[in-house]
Design a protein around this motif. Structure first.
Motif, short mmCIF file in Angstrom:
data_model
loop_
_atom_site.label_atom_id
_atom_site.label_comp_id
_atom_site.label_asym_id
_atom_site.label_seq_id
_atom_site.Cartn_x
_atom_site.Cartn_y
_atom_site.Cartn_z
N LEU A 15 0.81 -1.22 0.00
CA LEU A 15 0.00 0.00 0.00
C LEU A 15 0.83 1.27 0.00
O LEU A 15 0.50 2.24 -0.69
CB LEU A 15 -0.95 0.01 1.20
CG LEU A 15 -1.92 1.18 1.29
CD1 LEU A 15 -2.88 1.18 0.10
CD2 LEU A 15 -2.71 1.14 2.61
N ASN A 16 1.91 1.31 0.79
CA ASN A 16 2.72 2.53 0.83
C ASN A 16 4.14 2.23 1.29
O ASN A 16 4.44 1.15 1.79
CB ASN A 16 2.07 3.60 1.73
CG ASN A 16 1.96 3.16 3.17
OD1 ASN A 16 2.96 2.97 3.85
ND2 ASN A 16 0.72 2.98 3.64
N ASN A 17 5.01 3.23 1.12
CA ASN A 17 6.43 3.04 1.40
C ASN A 17 6.71 2.80 2.87
O ASN A 17 7.62 2.03 3.22
CB ASN A 17 7.21 4.27 0.94
CG ASN A 17 7.23 4.42 -0.57
OD1 ASN A 17 7.08 3.44 -1.30
ND2 ASN A 17 7.40 5.64 -1.05
N ILE A 47 -6.54 5.56 -3.30
CA ILE A 47 -5.33 4.74 -3.35
C ILE A 47 -4.62 4.90 -4.69
O ILE A 47 -3.40 5.10 -4.75
CB ILE A 47 -5.67 3.26 -3.08
CG1 ILE A 47 -6.06 3.06 -1.61
CG2 ILE A 47 -4.48 2.35 -3.42
CD1 ILE A 47 -6.65 1.71 -1.29
N ALA A 48 -5.38 4.84 -5.77
CA ALA A 48 -4.78 4.99 -7.10
C ALA A 48 -4.10 6.35 -7.26
O ALA A 48 -2.96 6.44 -7.76
CB ALA A 48 -5.85 4.80 -8.17
N LYS A 88 -3.08 8.52 -4.81
CA LYS A 88 -2.00 8.78 -3.86
C LYS A 88 -0.79 7.89 -4.10
O LYS A 88 0.35 8.31 -3.83
CB LYS A 88 -2.50 8.61 -2.43
CG LYS A 88 -3.60 9.59 -2.04
CD LYS A 88 -3.17 11.04 -2.19
CE LYS A 88 -4.26 12.01 -1.76
NZ LYS A 88 -3.86 13.43 -1.95
N LYS A 89 -0.99 6.68 -4.61
CA LYS A 89 0.16 5.83 -4.91
C LYS A 89 0.98 6.44 -6.04
O LYS A 89 2.22 6.37 -6.03
CB LYS A 89 -0.29 4.41 -5.26
CG LYS A 89 -0.79 3.62 -4.06
CD LYS A 89 -1.07 2.17 -4.38
CE LYS A 89 0.20 1.37 -4.47
NZ LYS A 89 -0.06 -0.09 -4.51
N GLU A 90 0.32 7.03 -7.00
CA GLU A 90 1.03 7.71 -8.08
C GLU A 90 1.77 8.92 -7.55
O GLU A 90 2.93 9.18 -7.91
CB GLU A 90 0.05 8.13 -9.18
CG GLU A 90 0.71 8.75 -10.40
CD GLU A 90 1.71 7.82 -11.08
OE1 GLU A 90 2.73 8.34 -11.58
OE2 GLU A 90 1.48 6.59 -11.11
N GLU A 110 2.81 9.33 -4.48
CA GLU A 110 3.90 8.86 -3.64
C GLU A 110 5.14 8.54 -4.47
O GLU A 110 6.27 8.81 -4.05
CB GLU A 110 3.47 7.62 -2.84
CG GLU A 110 4.51 7.15 -1.83
CD GLU A 110 4.09 5.90 -1.09
OE1 GLU A 110 4.10 5.93 0.16
OE2 GLU A 110 3.76 4.88 -1.74
N LYS A 111 4.93 7.99 -5.65
CA LYS A 111 6.05 7.69 -6.55
C LYS A 111 6.82 8.96 -6.91
O LYS A 111 8.02 8.91 -7.21
CB LYS A 111 5.54 7.02 -7.82
CG LYS A 111 5.01 5.61 -7.62
CD LYS A 111 4.49 5.05 -8.94
CE LYS A 111 3.87 3.67 -8.75
NZ LYS A 111 3.30 3.14 -10.02
N THR A 133 1.79 9.75 1.09
CA THR A 133 2.11 8.61 1.95
C THR A 133 1.25 8.63 3.20
O THR A 133 0.73 7.58 3.62
CB THR A 133 3.60 8.64 2.35
OG1 THR A 133 4.40 8.55 1.15
CG2 THR A 133 3.94 7.47 3.26
N LEU A 191 -2.19 7.41 2.46
CA LEU A 191 -2.21 5.96 2.30
C LEU A 191 -2.07 5.25 3.65
O LEU A 191 -2.63 4.17 3.84
CB LEU A 191 -1.09 5.54 1.35
CG LEU A 191 -1.28 5.95 -0.11
CD1 LEU A 191 0.00 5.72 -0.91
CD2 LEU A 191 -2.45 5.18 -0.74
#
Length: 304
Positions: A116-118, A240-241, A243-245, A247-248, A255, A258
Motif C-alpha cells: 500500500l505505501n512506502n 489509493i490509485a 496517492k500511490k502515483e 507517492e512515486k 504517503t 495511504l
C-alpha cells in the motif's frame, strides 16, 4: 528482578518515547540511558544518562553508545524507520541482547500493507531483517502492533477526525474495522512484555483495547460532545490509485493519506484481531472502552 538491566531508549523526547520512558522509570530495576541527536532542543531528564549522537546516526557512534546495554527500545518517528538497519547492526556489534523495533501500528508483515505505501513496506522490511538476525541467533527482537492511538489521531486530524473543524471524513461506508489501543496501554504493554522475555522473544506482539469502525468512532464523538459534525466521504479505491502515483513522485502527504487508508478500511492489517493473538490480557493491561477513550482525547484537545 528485571530481565534487562541496562536499557537505552532512542526517541525518548518524542510523543510515544516519553510515555515509554515514564513507564520504565516506575521500575527501579532499570538503569536508563537516553540517546539524543545533536540537533535536538528537547530537554531530557538530567538525572538520567544522556548520550548525544550525530543526526545521521553513524554506525560507529551507535555501536559505541550501545556498548554495555542489554536492551534497545526504538521510538523514532514513522518516517525515519529505515535508519533502523544501522541501529540493528550496531546493536549486534555491541552485544545487545534485545532490540525493540519502532513499529506501533498495524501488522506491517501483512503483504497488502506492504504493497500500500512506502512506510508500511519499510517497516515490514525492517521486521524481516530482524527476523533473519533472530533466527541466526545474533540478537533477540520484539515489536508492538497496537492499531490506532485515538488521542494522537484526534490531535493530528488522523483517520477522518477533524475535531477542531467539527468535520469528519469517512472512507467509503465507514464500516471497516480497525483496532485501537491507548498510548498508555501501548507503553505499559511494552514494559510488561519485557517481564516475560521468553514468551515475547522474537515476536511482533498484537495489542488492542477494542476494534471499532469509523461509524462507531463518529457516533461517540458527536454524542459525547453534543455537537453535529459536517460529514464528507472518500472513495478509497480512487484515493489509493491517486496517492500511490503521487507517492512515486515523492509526495509525503500522499504517503500519510495511504497510511490513514491502511488503518481505517480494515483491509490492510489494521484489524489486529484478524491478524493474530491479542496480548492485552496476558500482559495485564487494564480494559478500556471507546467512550472513555474518546472523552479523554476530547479533553486533551480542550474541546470538552
Amino acid at each position: 528482578m528485571a530481565q534487562f538491566k541496562n536499557v537505552l531508549i532512542i526517541g525518548a523526547s518524542g510523543f510515544f518515547g516519553n510515555l515509554v520512558l515514564e513507564a520504565l522509570q516506575k521500575d527501579s530495576d532499570y538503569t536508563l540511558t537516553l540517546l539524543q541527536r545533536t540537533s535536538s532542543k528537547t530537554r531530557l531528564p538530567e538525572h538520567l544518562n544522556i548520550l548525544t549522537i550525530a543526526d545521521s546516526y553513524p554506525i560507529e557512534e551507535l555501536t559505541s553508545a550501545f556498548e554495555g546495554q542489554d536492551l534497545i527500545i526504538n521510538c523514532i518517528t514513522t518516517l525515519s524507520v529505515k535508519d533502523q538497519y544501522r541501529m540493528v547492526d550496531a546493536a549486534i556489534a555491541a552485544g545487545v541482547r534485545r532490540y525493540v523495533a519502532s513499529e506501533y501500528g498495524l501488522n506491517n508483515m501483512n503483504p497488502k500493507a506492504q504493497a500500500l505505501n512506502n512506510v508500511f513496506a519499510d517497516k515490514g522490511k525492517v521486521q524481516s531483517y530482524l527476523r533473519a538476525k533472530g533466527d541466526e541467533g545474533q540478537i533477540e527482537w520484539m515489536s508492538i502492533s497496537c492499531g490506532i492511538w485515538i488521542k494522537w489521531g484526534m490531535a493530528h486530524d488522523f483517520v477522518g477526525m477533524h475535531v477542531r473543524e467539527r468535520r469528519f471524513v469517512f472512507w467509503d461506508d465507514g464500516e471497516g474495522l480497525f483496532s485501537c489501543t491507548t498510548e498508555e496501554n501501548t507503553a505499559a504493554g511494552l514494559v510488561s512484555a519485557l517481564k516475560v522475555p521468553e514468551e515475547t522473544k522474537n515476536k511482533n506482539l498484537f495489542l488492542s483495547d477494542f476494534a471499532i469502525n469509523q461509524r462507531q468512532l463518529f457516533d461517540a464523538i458527536e454524542r459525547i460532545q453534543g455537537i453535529k459534525y459536517q460529514i464528507e466521504t472518500i472513495d478509497s479505491e480512487k484515493l489509493i490509485a491517486e496517492k500511490k502515483e503521487a507517492e512515486k513522485q515523492g509526495d509525503g502527504s500522499a504517503t500519510m493519506a495511504l497510511i490513514e487508508t491502511g488503518f481505517v478500511t480494515g483491509k490492510f492489517g489494521g484489524h489486529l484481531e484478524k491478524e493474530g493473538v491479542i496480548m492485552n490480557q496476558k500482559l495485564g493491561l487494564p480494559e478500556r472502552i471507546l467512550d472513555e477513550v474518546v472523552a479523554d482525547a476530547l479533553k486533551s484537545l480542550g474541546v470538552l
